[in-house]
Structures are given as structure tokens and as C-alpha cells.
Design a protein around this motif. Structure first.
Motif, mmCIF file in Angstrom:
data_model
loop_
_atom_site.group_PDB
_atom_site.id
_atom_site.type_symbol
_atom_site.label_atom_id
_atom_site.label_comp_id
_atom_site.label_asym_id
_atom_site.label_seq_id
_atom_site.Cartn_x
_atom_site.Cartn_y
_atom_site.Cartn_z
ATOM 1 N N GLY A 136 1.229 -1.494 -0.324
ATOM 2 C CA GLY A 136 -0.114 0.107 -0.176
ATOM 3 C C GLY A 136 0.463 1.516 -0.124
ATOM 4 N N ARG A 137 1.894 1.264 0.378
ATOM 5 C CA ARG A 137 2.998 2.539 0.273
ATOM 6 C C ARG A 137 3.092 2.354 -0.894
ATOM 7 N NH1 ARG A 137 5.710 5.691 5.500
ATOM 8 N NH2 ARG A 137 3.452 4.782 5.260
ATOM 9 N N LEU A 138 3.657 1.753 -1.256
ATOM 10 C CA LEU A 138 4.221 1.261 -2.254
ATOM 11 C C LEU A 138 3.642 2.020 -3.778
ATOM 12 C CD1 LEU A 138 6.465 1.082 -4.752
ATOM 13 C CD2 LEU A 138 5.299 -1.247 -4.739
ATOM 14 N N LYS A 139 2.336 1.516 -3.823
ATOM 15 C CA LYS A 139 0.954 2.214 -4.522
ATOM 16 C C LYS A 139 0.892 4.146 -3.813
ATOM 17 C CE LYS A 139 -3.573 1.747 -5.667
ATOM 18 N NZ LYS A 139 -5.663 1.079 -5.287
ATOM 19 N N GLU A 140 1.411 4.420 -3.050
ATOM 20 C CA GLU A 140 1.438 6.192 -2.709
ATOM 21 C C GLU A 140 2.025 6.639 -2.876
ATOM 22 O OE1 GLU A 140 1.212 5.824 1.901
ATOM 23 O OE2 GLU A 140 -0.536 5.260 2.084
ATOM 24 N N VAL A 141 3.604 5.593 -2.737
ATOM 25 C CA VAL A 141 4.919 6.809 -3.538
ATOM 26 C C VAL A 141 4.950 6.983 -5.267
ATOM 27 C CG1 VAL A 141 7.369 5.775 -3.968
ATOM 28 C CG2 VAL A 141 6.542 5.959 -1.849
ATOM 29 N N LEU A 142 3.873 5.371 -5.447
ATOM 30 C CA LEU A 142 3.731 5.651 -7.019
ATOM 31 C C LEU A 142 2.843 6.769 -7.189
ATOM 32 C CD1 LEU A 142 4.108 1.906 -7.369
ATOM 33 C CD2 LEU A 142 5.788 3.604 -8.580
ATOM 34 N N GLU A 143 1.767 7.037 -6.737
ATOM 35 C CA GLU A 143 0.282 8.111 -7.103
ATOM 36 C C GLU A 143 1.758 9.489 -6.600
ATOM 37 O OE1 GLU A 143 -2.591 6.813 -5.159
ATOM 38 O OE2 GLU A 143 -3.178 4.963 -6.653
ATOM 39 N N PHE A 144 2.106 9.101 -5.807
ATOM 40 C CA PHE A 144 2.899 10.890 -4.969
ATOM 41 C C PHE A 144 3.722 11.098 -6.122
ATOM 42 C CE2 PHE A 144 4.968 13.610 -2.696
ATOM 43 C CZ PHE A 144 4.109 14.530 -2.763
ATOM 44 N N GLY A 145 4.612 10.226 -7.007
ATOM 45 C CA GLY A 145 5.147 10.539 -7.626
ATOM 46 C C GLY A 145 6.442 10.420 -6.703
ATOM 47 N N GLY A 146 6.827 10.003 -6.368
ATOM 48 C CA GLY A 146 8.246 10.676 -4.623
ATOM 49 C C GLY A 146 7.607 9.877 -3.883
ATOM 50 N N ILE A 147 8.480 10.494 -2.709
ATOM 51 C CA ILE A 147 8.342 9.601 -1.185
ATOM 52 C C ILE A 147 7.307 10.729 -0.985
ATOM 53 C CG2 ILE A 147 8.948 9.872 0.962
ATOM 54 C CD1 ILE A 147 11.585 9.583 0.044
ATOM 55 N N PRO A 148 5.954 10.388 -0.413
ATOM 56 C CA PRO A 148 4.647 11.514 0.071
ATOM 57 C C PRO A 148 5.633 12.014 1.456
ATOM 58 C CG PRO A 148 4.167 8.679 -0.214
ATOM 59 C CD PRO A 148 5.299 9.127 -0.301
ATOM 60 N N GLU A 149 5.245 13.031 1.021
ATOM 61 C CA GLU A 149 5.306 14.021 2.308
ATOM 62 C C GLU A 149 4.507 15.151 3.263
ATOM 63 O OE1 GLU A 149 7.266 17.669 0.247
ATOM 64 O OE2 GLU A 149 8.197 15.619 0.803
ATOM 65 N N GLU A 150 3.750 15.093 4.484
ATOM 66 C CA GLU A 150 3.283 15.403 4.698
ATOM 67 C C GLU A 150 3.684 16.700 4.385
ATOM 68 O OE1 GLU A 150 2.094 14.477 8.823
ATOM 69 O OE2 GLU A 150 2.260 12.654 8.852
ATOM 70 N N ARG A 151 2.812 18.085 4.781
ATOM 71 C CA ARG A 151 3.219 19.354 4.472
ATOM 72 C C ARG A 151 2.411 20.488 5.402
ATOM 73 N NH1 ARG A 151 2.710 18.921 -2.084
ATOM 74 N NH2 ARG A 151 4.693 17.915 -2.108
ATOM 75 N N GLU A 152 2.689 21.372 5.930
ATOM 76 C CA GLU A 152 2.066 21.958 6.894
ATOM 77 C C GLU A 152 0.628 22.814 6.168
ATOM 78 O OE1 GLU A 152 3.963 25.361 9.615
ATOM 79 O OE2 GLU A 152 5.307 23.996 9.911
ATOM 80 N N LEU A 153 -0.438 22.908 6.417
ATOM 81 C CA LEU A 153 -1.273 23.626 5.767
ATOM 82 C C LEU A 153 -0.950 25.319 6.584
ATOM 83 C CD1 LEU A 153 -3.998 21.458 7.277
ATOM 84 C CD2 LEU A 153 -3.371 21.593 4.690
ATOM 85 N N ASP A 154 -1.257 26.219 5.175
ATOM 86 C CA ASP A 154 -1.344 27.072 4.933
ATOM 87 C C ASP A 154 -2.567 27.864 4.793
ATOM 88 O OD1 ASP A 154 -0.945 30.005 5.475
ATOM 89 O OD2 ASP A 154 -0.553 30.060 3.340
ATOM 90 N N PHE A 155 -3.631 28.155 6.045
ATOM 91 C CA PHE A 155 -4.424 27.778 6.857
ATOM 92 C C PHE A 155 -5.175 29.721 6.860
ATOM 93 C CE2 PHE A 155 -3.561 25.933 10.631
ATOM 94 C CZ PHE A 155 -4.328 26.929 11.621
ATOM 95 N N GLU A 156 -6.719 29.706 6.932
ATOM 96 C CA GLU A 156 -6.754 31.057 6.999
ATOM 97 C C GLU A 156 -7.963 31.012 7.670
ATOM 98 O OE1 GLU A 156 -7.659 35.365 4.946
ATOM 99 O OE2 GLU A 156 -5.558 34.013 4.606
ATOM 100 N N ILE A 157 -7.819 31.203 8.970
ATOM 101 C CA ILE A 157 -9.859 31.013 9.287
ATOM 102 C C ILE A 157 -9.999 32.729 8.711
ATOM 103 C CG2 ILE A 157 -11.700 31.406 11.590
ATOM 104 C CD1 ILE A 157 -9.299 29.482 13.108
ATOM 105 N N VAL A 158 -11.783 31.379 8.579
ATOM 106 C CA VAL A 158 -12.726 33.404 7.443
ATOM 107 C C VAL A 158 -13.886 33.210 8.302
ATOM 108 C CG1 VAL A 158 -13.976 34.176 5.596
ATOM 109 C CG2 VAL A 158 -11.546 33.553 5.213
#
Length: 161
Positions: A136-158
Motif C-alpha cells: 500500500g505504501r508502494l502504491k502511495e509512492v507511485l501515485e505521489f511520484g516520490g516519497i509522500p510527505e506531510e506538508r504544513e497547511l497554510d490556512f486562514e480562518i474566515v
């Protein structure tokens, strides 16, 4: 060999240890590949050479690592799965795949995913879920096109009133 519809770089090179239980292990591997939605032209399966009647030791390690480097160069695939402790040792020079399995890493321009060998399931069927998760992790890597990484959300409360 039939011409693949995939770009060579997008294919997966699977290096796995040759063992006494290859027929059963191959059936398990085929199940896992289908479950991960990998068609036969999506990957190349290469057996890691094994010394006769023993595991690799420090004396054989340089030869094993040379084989690994030559194999990576020959196939030049972006994605590499190393299945089993000898395949892992060929890459790292270190024994023990337990802590590394299931965690993709970048290695000499390749994305490498260490995994247990399907023989783990031959010896204990309870290990099937571990391999299913790794594929399942291999499938994620292939779909992402690399090593999936968590990214910080840049959110704004409206607030709209």
C-alpha cells in the motif's frame, strides 16, 4: 521481452532474496502486486544472488554491494523495492531490515522501499498484513511520484457574518 507501455523510469525494480520457498513466495508476491494494482509491465523482478547454503557475511558483502550497484545502473529505474535482508544488506551494508521496512528513502537518485520477503508469510500467515501495508505504501509512492510527505497547511480562518 514484450515492450512496456511505461517509461522505463516509471517502472519498479523489485530485488528479492532467492530462497528455498520461492514457489510459495512467488504466489504471495503475485497476490500483493495485483492488490497494489501493478501490472506485469509495471515492474521487473530480479533475484538477489545467494551464496550456497549460507547467508551473506562480512567477507561476501563487497561482492554483494557491487552486484547491487551494477543492477541499479543496468535497470536505472526510479523506484526500487528491496525484499529481504540480503537485498537490504546489499544496499546499506548493514544487517537487519526490521526498522527500515515500509519506509521509503532516497538512495543514489532512486526511491527505495525496503520490505520483508514474502517468505515471512510462508512461515507465519499473520505477516501478510505487514506486506499488504508495505505494498500500500508502494502504491502511495507511485501515485505521489516520490516519497509522500506531510506538508504544513497554510490556512486562514474566515468568518462571514
Amino acid at each position: 521481452m514484450a515492450k512496456s507501455s511505461k517509461n522505463k523510469k516509471d517502472k519498479v525494480l523489485i530485488l528479492w532474496d532467492e530462497t528455498a520457498y520461492m514457489v510459495k513466495a512467488d504466489r504471495i508476491l503475485q497476490y500483493l502486486l495485483v492488490d497494489a494494482e501493478l501490472a506485469h509491465d509495471d515492474y521487473e523482478l530480479v533475484k538477489t544472488p545467494m551464496p550456497k547454503g549460507k547467508k551473506y557475511g562480512k567477507r561476501e558483502l563487497p561482492e554483494l554491494q557491487e552486484w547491487f550497484s551494477d543492477t541499479l545502473e543496468e535497470y536505472d529505474y526510479r523506484y526500487v523495492v528491496v525484499m529481504g535482508s540480503n537485498s537490504y544488506m546489499a544496499m546499506t551494508g548493514a544487517a537487519g531490515i526490521k526498522k527500515a521496512r515500509g519506509k521509503p528513502i532516497e538512495y543514489q537518485g532512486h526511491i527505495v522501499l525496503p520490505m520483508y520477503h514474502p517468505n515471512m508469510v510462508v512461515h507465519d500467515e499473520g505477516n501478510l498484513s505487514i506486506l499488504e501495508n508495505d505494498f500500500g505504501r508502494l502504491k502511495e509512492v507511485l501515485e505521489f511520484g516520490g516519497i509522500p510527505e506531510e506538508r504544513e497547511l497554510d490556512f486562514e480562518i474566515v468568518v462571514t457574518w
